[in-house]
Design a protein around this motif. Sequence first.
Motif, PDB file in Angstrom:
ATOM      1  N   ALA A  27       3.253   2.039   1.046  1.00 37.05           N
ATOM      2  CA  ALA A  27       3.580   1.120   0.551  1.00 37.05           C
ATOM      3  C   ALA A  27       5.325   0.619   0.906  1.00 37.05           C
ATOM      4  O   ALA A  27       5.968   1.119   0.950  1.00 37.05           O
ATOM      5  CB  ALA A  27       3.419   0.661  -1.147  1.00 37.05           C
ATOM      6  N   SER A  75       2.173   0.669   9.439  1.00 35.71           N
ATOM      7  CA  SER A  75       2.103  -0.082   8.477  1.00 35.71           C
ATOM      8  C   SER A  75       1.526  -1.541   8.966  1.00 35.71           C
ATOM      9  O   SER A  75       2.196  -2.065  10.026  1.00 35.71           O
ATOM     10  CB  SER A  75       2.592  -0.389   7.538  1.00 35.71           C
ATOM     11  N   VAL A 134      -0.397   7.100   1.936  1.00 38.31           N
ATOM     12  CA  VAL A 134      -0.544   6.578   2.132  1.00 38.31           C
ATOM     13  C   VAL A 134       1.000   5.798   1.647  1.00 38.31           C
ATOM     14  O   VAL A 134       1.749   6.608   1.620  1.00 38.31           O
ATOM     15  CB  VAL A 134      -1.400   4.932   1.054  1.00 38.31           C
ATOM     16  N   ASN A 137       3.511   8.659  -0.093  1.00 39.23           N
ATOM     17  CA  ASN A 137       2.396   9.547  -0.131  1.00 39.23           C
ATOM     18  C   ASN A 137       2.803  10.776   0.542  1.00 39.23           C
ATOM     19  O   ASN A 137       1.787  10.968   1.244  1.00 39.23           O
ATOM     20  CB  ASN A 137       1.440   9.124  -0.791  1.00 39.23           C
ATOM     21  N   THR A 163       5.136   6.357  10.283  1.00 37.55           N
ATOM     22  CA  THR A 163       5.040   5.648   9.473  1.00 37.55           C
ATOM     23  C   THR A 163       4.290   4.462  10.567  1.00 37.55           C
ATOM     24  O   THR A 163       4.704   3.344  11.348  1.00 37.55           O
ATOM     25  CB  THR A 163       5.794   5.006   8.072  1.00 37.55           C
ATOM     26  N   LEU A 223       1.690  -2.189   3.715  1.00 35.70           N
ATOM     27  CA  LEU A 223       1.060  -1.170   3.261  1.00 35.70           C
ATOM     28  C   LEU A 223       0.468  -0.567   4.844  1.00 35.70           C
ATOM     29  O   LEU A 223       0.140  -1.327   5.733  1.00 35.70           O
ATOM     30  CB  LEU A 223      -0.477  -1.390   3.159  1.00 35.70           C
ATOM     31  N   GLY A 224       0.330   0.735   4.415  1.00 36.23           N
ATOM     32  CA  GLY A 224       0.153   1.740   5.835  1.00 36.23           C
ATOM     33  C   GLY A 224      -0.346   3.338   5.878  1.00 36.23           C
ATOM     34  O   GLY A 224      -0.656   3.759   4.458  1.00 36.23           O
ATOM     35  N   LEU A 225      -0.128   3.618   6.495  1.00 32.93           N
ATOM     36  CA  LEU A 225      -0.337   4.976   6.337  1.00 32.93           C
ATOM     37  C   LEU A 225       1.397   6.291   7.133  1.00 32.93           C
ATOM     38  O   LEU A 225       1.526   5.479   7.868  1.00 32.93           O
ATOM     39  CB  LEU A 225      -1.910   6.254   7.322  1.00 32.93           C
ATOM     40  N   ASN A 226       1.362   6.889   6.601  1.00 31.30           N
ATOM     41  CA  ASN A 226       2.274   7.878   7.083  1.00 31.30           C
ATOM     42  C   ASN A 226       1.824   9.854   7.248  1.00 31.30           C
ATOM     43  O   ASN A 226       0.792  10.055   6.379  1.00 31.30           O
ATOM     44  CB  ASN A 226       3.294   8.193   5.747  1.00 31.30           C
TER      45      ASN A 226
END
Length: 221
Positions: free
Chosen positions: A162, A112, A160, A184, A110, A129-132
């Motif tokens: 958090a 972020s 996404v 997610n 992940t 906040l970021g991307l997985n």
Amino acid sequence: MKRSLAVLTSAVLSVALAGPAFGHEAGQWILRAGVGTVMPKDNNLSLPDLGVTVNVDDGTSLTLTGTYMFTDNWAFDILAAWPFTHDVKLDPDDGSSSIAFGEVEHLPPTFSIQYHFLPESSFQPFVGLGLNYTTFLSEDLDAGITGLVSDFSLDDSFGVAAQVGADWMLGEHWLINFDVRWINIESDLKASFAAAPTESATLGTVTIDPLVLAINVGYSF
């Protein structure tokens, strides 16, 4: 007893407040290692035609994060881990006992962007906040179900992420970290049945969407 506890608490707070505040600053790296638990949501995939619901159990593993402070408040964070292992079960809609389906292993790297609210404080809360990207490394069927299903797989997932967490500085370099993430993760479940082992069918999308709880020891430099 109550008076002794109050005196002890007051003494601890006085020492903590009197000590120097060690914070993060631009250009710093923070490395953390610890233990994390991935807790998927309930009812991950309903299969009404089969009369069951697919559920993914919790998994615990070692975690590693690296954070780079590109300003006093803003940072870039990477989450890595040893593979997490989860049992997968089928819960019949009639309320009867769960059926063991199999086991999966996954990695959830992940990336972020974090905002640190109190960079000059010894206690530093932050949000991210970021991307997985979740990749499933192996899927193993339970021996008790191989007469019905011959194989299954889960597709990789993008989503996404958090984050809410805090660093508690123990000195100039060492710290304790607490971290909660929501990720997610949605993956298509494909299975081959024993009656036609060469044919694969997509049964639906497994919505995992876990909370990830972690506690870490860190070092900043």
